[in-house]
Motif scaffolding. Structure first.
Motif, PDB file in Angstrom:
ATOM      1  N   GLU A  89       1.000  -1.170  -0.102  1.00 45.49           N
ATOM      2  CA  GLU A  89       0.052  -0.124  -0.167  1.00 45.49           C
ATOM      3  C   GLU A  89       0.862   1.202   0.043  1.00 45.49           C
ATOM      4  OE1 GLU A  89      -3.773  -1.584   2.473  1.00 45.49           O
ATOM      5  OE2 GLU A  89      -2.213  -0.781   3.564  1.00 45.49           O
ATOM      6  N   LEU A  90       1.808   1.304   0.755  1.00 42.17           N
ATOM      7  CA  LEU A  90       2.600   2.361   0.905  1.00 42.17           C
ATOM      8  C   LEU A  90       3.490   2.496  -0.445  1.00 42.17           C
ATOM      9  CD1 LEU A  90       3.924   4.803   2.661  1.00 42.17           C
ATOM     10  CD2 LEU A  90       5.408   3.007   3.768  1.00 42.17           C
ATOM     11  N   ALA A  91       4.115   1.678  -1.040  1.00 41.65           N
ATOM     12  CA  ALA A  91       4.832   1.684  -2.310  1.00 41.65           C
ATOM     13  C   ALA A  91       3.837   2.401  -3.330  1.00 41.65           C
ATOM     14  CB  ALA A  91       5.342   0.358  -2.621  1.00 41.65           C
ATOM     15  N   ALA A  92       2.621   1.701  -3.327  1.00 44.67           N
ATOM     16  CA  ALA A  92       1.731   2.245  -4.489  1.00 44.67           C
ATOM     17  C   ALA A  92       1.499   3.828  -4.101  1.00 44.67           C
ATOM     18  CB  ALA A  92       0.354   1.407  -4.514  1.00 44.67           C
ATOM     19  N   ALA A  93       1.153   4.045  -2.810  1.00 41.17           N
ATOM     20  CA  ALA A  93       0.807   5.661  -2.554  1.00 41.17           C
ATOM     21  C   ALA A  93       2.104   6.383  -2.984  1.00 41.17           C
ATOM     22  CB  ALA A  93       0.491   5.733  -1.085  1.00 41.17           C
ATOM     23  N   ALA A  94       3.259   6.022  -2.577  1.00 35.55           N
ATOM     24  CA  ALA A  94       4.613   6.803  -3.126  1.00 35.55           C
ATOM     25  C   ALA A  94       4.832   6.703  -4.403  1.00 35.55           C
ATOM     26  CB  ALA A  94       5.733   6.323  -2.156  1.00 35.55           C
ATOM     27  N   GLY A  95       4.248   5.879  -5.273  1.00 37.68           N
ATOM     28  CA  GLY A  95       4.455   5.578  -6.672  1.00 37.68           C
ATOM     29  C   GLY A  95       5.962   4.997  -6.944  1.00 37.68           C
ATOM     30  N   MET A  96       6.222   4.058  -6.224  1.00 39.34           N
ATOM     31  CA  MET A  96       7.383   3.199  -6.420  1.00 39.34           C
ATOM     32  C   MET A  96       7.296   1.646  -6.297  1.00 39.34           C
ATOM     33  SD  MET A  96       9.872   3.926  -3.158  1.00 39.34           S
ATOM     34  CE  MET A  96       9.769   5.908  -3.634  1.00 39.34           C
ATOM     35  N   PRO A  97       8.065   1.031  -6.964  1.00 40.32           N
ATOM     36  CA  PRO A  97       7.842  -0.780  -6.408  1.00 40.32           C
ATOM     37  C   PRO A  97       8.240  -0.944  -5.349  1.00 40.32           C
ATOM     38  CG  PRO A  97       9.385  -0.093  -8.490  1.00 40.32           C
ATOM     39  CD  PRO A  97       9.318   1.156  -7.717  1.00 40.32           C
ATOM     40  N   ARG A 152      11.994  -1.291  -3.948  1.00 34.28           N
ATOM     41  CA  ARG A 152      12.601  -0.004  -3.914  1.00 34.28           C
ATOM     42  C   ARG A 152      12.308   0.709  -2.717  1.00 34.28           C
ATOM     43  NH1 ARG A 152      12.731   5.019  -8.042  1.00 34.28           N
ATOM     44  NH2 ARG A 152      14.984   5.718  -7.353  1.00 34.28           N
ATOM     45  N   ALA A 153      10.830   0.705  -2.270  1.00 36.67           N
ATOM     46  CA  ALA A 153      10.314   1.214  -1.033  1.00 36.67           C
ATOM     47  C   ALA A 153      10.816   0.454   0.238  1.00 36.67           C
ATOM     48  CB  ALA A 153       8.670   1.186  -1.190  1.00 36.67           C
ATOM     49  N   HIS A 154      10.980  -0.618  -0.135  1.00 43.68           N
ATOM     50  CA  HIS A 154      11.609  -1.604   1.391  1.00 43.68           C
ATOM     51  C   HIS A 154      12.956  -0.986   1.500  1.00 43.68           C
ATOM     52  CE1 HIS A 154      13.238  -4.964   3.387  1.00 43.68           C
ATOM     53  NE2 HIS A 154      12.220  -4.836   4.055  1.00 43.68           N
ATOM     54  N   ALA A 155      13.903  -0.863   0.501  1.00 46.34           N
ATOM     55  CA  ALA A 155      15.168  -0.191   0.802  1.00 46.34           C
ATOM     56  C   ALA A 155      15.193   0.819   1.566  1.00 46.34           C
ATOM     57  CB  ALA A 155      16.044  -0.293  -0.647  1.00 46.34           C
ATOM     58  N   TYR A 156      14.490   1.808   1.016  1.00 42.65           N
ATOM     59  CA  TYR A 156      14.250   3.318   1.503  1.00 42.65           C
ATOM     60  C   TYR A 156      13.854   3.147   2.838  1.00 42.65           C
ATOM     61  CZ  TYR A 156      15.600   5.881  -2.584  1.00 42.65           C
ATOM     62  OH  TYR A 156      16.300   6.473  -3.666  1.00 42.65           O
ATOM     63  N   LEU A 157      12.715   2.356   3.082  1.00 40.97           N
ATOM     64  CA  LEU A 157      12.053   2.305   4.402  1.00 40.97           C
ATOM     65  C   LEU A 157      13.276   1.869   5.588  1.00 40.97           C
ATOM     66  CD1 LEU A 157       8.661   0.879   3.509  1.00 40.97           C
ATOM     67  CD2 LEU A 157       9.077   3.016   4.548  1.00 40.97           C
ATOM     68  N   ALA A 158      13.933   0.912   5.291  1.00 43.21           N
ATOM     69  CA  ALA A 158      15.083   0.373   5.939  1.00 43.21           C
ATOM     70  C   ALA A 158      15.868   1.419   6.600  1.00 43.21           C
ATOM     71  CB  ALA A 158      15.998  -0.571   5.409  1.00 43.21           C
ATOM     72  N   SER A 159      16.267   2.549   5.881  1.00 39.78           N
ATOM     73  CA  SER A 159      16.945   3.715   6.175  1.00 39.78           C
ATOM     74  C   SER A 159      16.179   4.608   7.016  1.00 39.78           C
ATOM     75  CB  SER A 159      17.535   4.465   5.024  1.00 39.78           C
ATOM     76  OG  SER A 159      18.562   3.684   4.348  1.00 39.78           O
ATOM     77  N   LEU A 160      14.953   4.923   6.728  1.00 40.01           N
ATOM     78  CA  LEU A 160      14.135   5.717   7.365  1.00 40.01           C
ATOM     79  C   LEU A 160      13.764   5.175   8.681  1.00 40.01           C
ATOM     80  CD1 LEU A 160      11.597   6.717   4.366  1.00 40.01           C
ATOM     81  CD2 LEU A 160      13.168   8.141   5.558  1.00 40.01           C
TER      82      LEU A 160
END
Length: 262
Positions: free
Chosen positions: A46-54, A57-65
């Protein structure tokens, strides 16, 4: 031998490391914005779709966040939400907002639109004190200097604080009785000749992000010149200015339907 240009496998890559870093922050912040707009926690999909990314890729950014506390996750592989660091940053930003700075653009719009003088007062322990003012462009306005302390019962600004601030003089609130109740219900106070003979005033509250009163925005003009009817142009413009200043301080009427200060 002719040297071939390097193939760019990532279309979002930049030649300068600084540009890549900036772009990564911008892309990652799309996830923060998606969580901010969401009504609650979101799954990775859901979060990846809302942010417009696969999702990968979202998972990689979320790890840092998550590592810096901007994002929190409910259990292993659970849903994502804003983290404690996001909350602390938001509160720090709100704490830096001065009511004078937040109210000034709305005060200018009111003055420029109506020609009437307008001032802002804040609570100073026992009574409201004027901290900002804009003189009117029309004749018949009264200029009050910054630093003036206003009486609770005889000024429109004072009545706003009596209606919405618990620590304001309970005795004065009791003496005014139904007048304070009406101010609270209307979110507007009006006086005519009580503080300055021949002058009328209209005042509205400015609320902060907690729904607490942060100030009173007041226009003052010659009686008979300033239209003090609740649905008159001056009152409507001042109400809009107060709401705009409140929004600039983070006030959200839908989540603060009943402001504190009963």
């Amino acid at each position: 031998m002719t040297r071939q240009p390097a193939t760019r496998l990532d279309p979002e890559a930049d030649t300068a490391p600084e540009q890549r870093s900036i772009q990564s922050v911008v892309i990652g912040f799309r996830l923060i914005e998606a969580l901010e707009a969401a009504p609650g926690p979101l799954s990775l999909k859901e979060l990846a779709a809302a942010a417009g990314m696969p999702p990968s890729r979202a998972h990689a950014y979320l790890a840092s966040l998550r590592a810096v506390g901007l994002v929190a996750q409910d259990g292993e592989g659970g849903r994502y939400d804003l983290g404690p660091r996001a909350l602390s940053l938001g509160l720090a930003a709100l704490g830096r907002l001065e009511v004078r700075d937040a109210a000034l653009p709305a005060m200018r719009r009111f003055r420029d639109g109506t020609g009437e003088a307008v001032h802002l007062s804040v609570w100073a322990g026992q009574a409201p004190v004027i901290v900002s003012r804009l003189d009117g462009t029309r004749g018949g306005s009264l200029s009050i200097r910054i630093g003036t302390m206003l009486p609770l019962e005889r000024s429109a600004s004072g009545r706003i604080f009596l209606a919405f601030l618990d620590e304001a003089d309970a005795g004065a609130r009791e003496r005014l009785g139904e007048t304070v109740d009406r101010v609270r219900a209307d979110r507007m106070a009006m006086t005519d000749g009580l503080l300055n003979a021949g002058f009328a005033a209209i005042s509205v509250p400015v609320f902060d992000h907690l729904g607490e009163i942060a100030g009173a925005m007041t226009t003052l003009g010659a009686a008979g010149h300033l239209d003090t009817s609740p649905d008159g142009p001056a009152a409507e413009a001042l109400r809009a200015a107060g709401e705009s200043a409140s929004a600039a301080l983070g006030y959200q009427p839908e989540s603060n339907a009943e402001p504190e200060g009963r």
